[in-house]
Design a protein around this motif. Structure first.
Motif, mmCIF file in Angstrom:
data_model
loop_
_atom_site.group_PDB
_atom_site.id
_atom_site.type_symbol
_atom_site.label_atom_id
_atom_site.label_comp_id
_atom_site.label_asym_id
_atom_site.label_seq_id
_atom_site.Cartn_x
_atom_site.Cartn_y
_atom_site.Cartn_z
ATOM 1 N N VAL A 1 8.461 -5.587 -3.499
ATOM 2 C CA VAL A 1 7.036 -5.868 -3.671
ATOM 3 C C VAL A 1 6.800 -7.376 -3.694
ATOM 4 C CG1 VAL A 1 5.015 -5.490 -5.129
ATOM 5 C CG2 VAL A 1 6.818 -3.755 -5.036
ATOM 6 N N VAL A 2 5.776 -7.807 -2.952
ATOM 7 C CA VAL A 2 5.317 -9.191 -2.987
ATOM 8 C C VAL A 2 3.837 -9.166 -3.314
ATOM 9 C CG1 VAL A 2 4.949 -11.313 -1.670
ATOM 10 C CG2 VAL A 2 7.005 -9.935 -1.256
ATOM 11 N N LYS A 3 3.431 -9.952 -4.316
ATOM 12 C CA LYS A 3 2.020 -10.117 -4.662
ATOM 13 C C LYS A 3 1.662 -11.582 -4.473
ATOM 14 C CE LYS A 3 0.669 -8.613 -8.578
ATOM 15 N NZ LYS A 3 0.607 -8.183 -9.977
ATOM 16 N N THR A 4 0.517 -11.821 -3.829
ATOM 17 C CA THR A 4 0.083 -13.181 -3.601
ATOM 18 C C THR A 4 -1.434 -13.288 -3.726
ATOM 19 O OG1 THR A 4 0.185 -15.060 -2.078
ATOM 20 C CG2 THR A 4 0.047 -12.887 -1.071
ATOM 21 N N SER B 1 7.993 1.773 5.653
ATOM 22 C CA SER B 1 6.545 1.613 5.522
ATOM 23 C C SER B 1 6.258 0.371 4.696
ATOM 24 C CB SER B 1 5.926 2.827 4.814
ATOM 25 O OG SER B 1 6.081 3.996 5.564
ATOM 26 N N ILE B 2 5.256 -0.385 5.111
ATOM 27 C CA ILE B 2 4.763 -1.523 4.331
ATOM 28 C C ILE B 2 3.308 -1.218 4.012
ATOM 29 C CG2 ILE B 2 4.326 -3.997 4.228
ATOM 30 C CD1 ILE B 2 6.474 -4.324 6.433
ATOM 31 N N VAL B 3 3.014 -1.018 2.726
ATOM 32 C CA VAL B 3 1.664 -0.676 2.294
ATOM 33 C C VAL B 3 0.999 -1.952 1.768
ATOM 34 C CG1 VAL B 3 0.288 0.788 0.791
ATOM 35 C CG2 VAL B 3 2.468 1.643 1.703
ATOM 36 N N THR C 1 3.853 -3.635 -0.549
ATOM 37 C CA THR C 1 4.941 -2.804 -1.047
ATOM 38 C C THR C 1 5.724 -2.259 0.135
ATOM 39 O OG1 THR C 1 3.730 -2.189 -3.044
ATOM 40 C CG2 THR C 1 5.534 -0.743 -2.388
ATOM 41 N N VAL C 2 6.995 -2.638 0.219
ATOM 42 C CA VAL C 2 7.891 -2.138 1.254
ATOM 43 C C VAL C 2 8.674 -0.973 0.652
ATOM 44 C CG1 VAL C 2 9.827 -2.669 2.779
ATOM 45 C CG2 VAL C 2 8.124 -4.440 2.249
ATOM 46 N N ILE C 3 8.612 0.177 1.295
ATOM 47 C CA ILE C 3 9.422 1.313 0.862
ATOM 48 C C ILE C 3 10.780 1.146 1.544
ATOM 49 C CG2 ILE C 3 9.596 3.818 0.658
ATOM 50 C CD1 ILE C 3 7.021 2.491 -0.621
ATOM 51 N N ALA C 4 11.784 0.748 0.772
ATOM 52 C CA ALA C 4 13.118 0.520 1.334
ATOM 53 C C ALA C 4 13.882 1.829 1.464
ATOM 54 C CB ALA C 4 13.892 -0.470 0.468
#
Length: 108
Positions: free
Chosen positions: A93-96, A71-73, A53-56
């Motif tokens: 958000v990227v899910k893999t 932040s990248i969580v 999750t990148v907080i843009a």
């Protein structure tokens, strides 16, 4: 060039094995998610997928820790988190991998 409207997708998810989608990819899912201050998502975890999750823009609280822009969580399989928008927020958000149904409420 083809242009699409993010508002036509469910909760900002635009790539992944669901409908509607731009690409029914099973390797990963992508979303741009928009929240207003006070929005909250209950604690959940994934058994298979890792979520980035990148907080843009804006500020959030996840598991009691505040995060802001850039932040990248990284949330690995089996790690549970909640999500609270402290301000208006935009995340990427990227899910893999993309696994339908790989979201479980509560702690592991």
């Amino acid at each position: 060039m083809v242009v699409h409207d993010l508002n036509k997708f469910i909760k900002g998810w635009f790539i992944g094995p669901f409908l509607p989608t731009l690409d029914p990819n099973t390797a990963f899912e992508c979303a741009v998610k928009k929240y207003v201050a006070g929005d909250y998502e209950a604690k959940h975890y994934h058994r298979v997928a890792t979520e980035y999750t990148v907080i843009a823009t804006g500020r959030v609280r996840m598991n009691g820790v505040e995060y802001g822009p850039d932040s990248i969580v990284e949330i690995r399989p089996g790690m549970a988190t909640d999500f609270e928008a402290l301000t208006d927020v935009i995340t990427f958000v990227v899910k893999t991998p993309a696994v339908i149904g790989d979201k479980y409420l509560g702690e592991v």
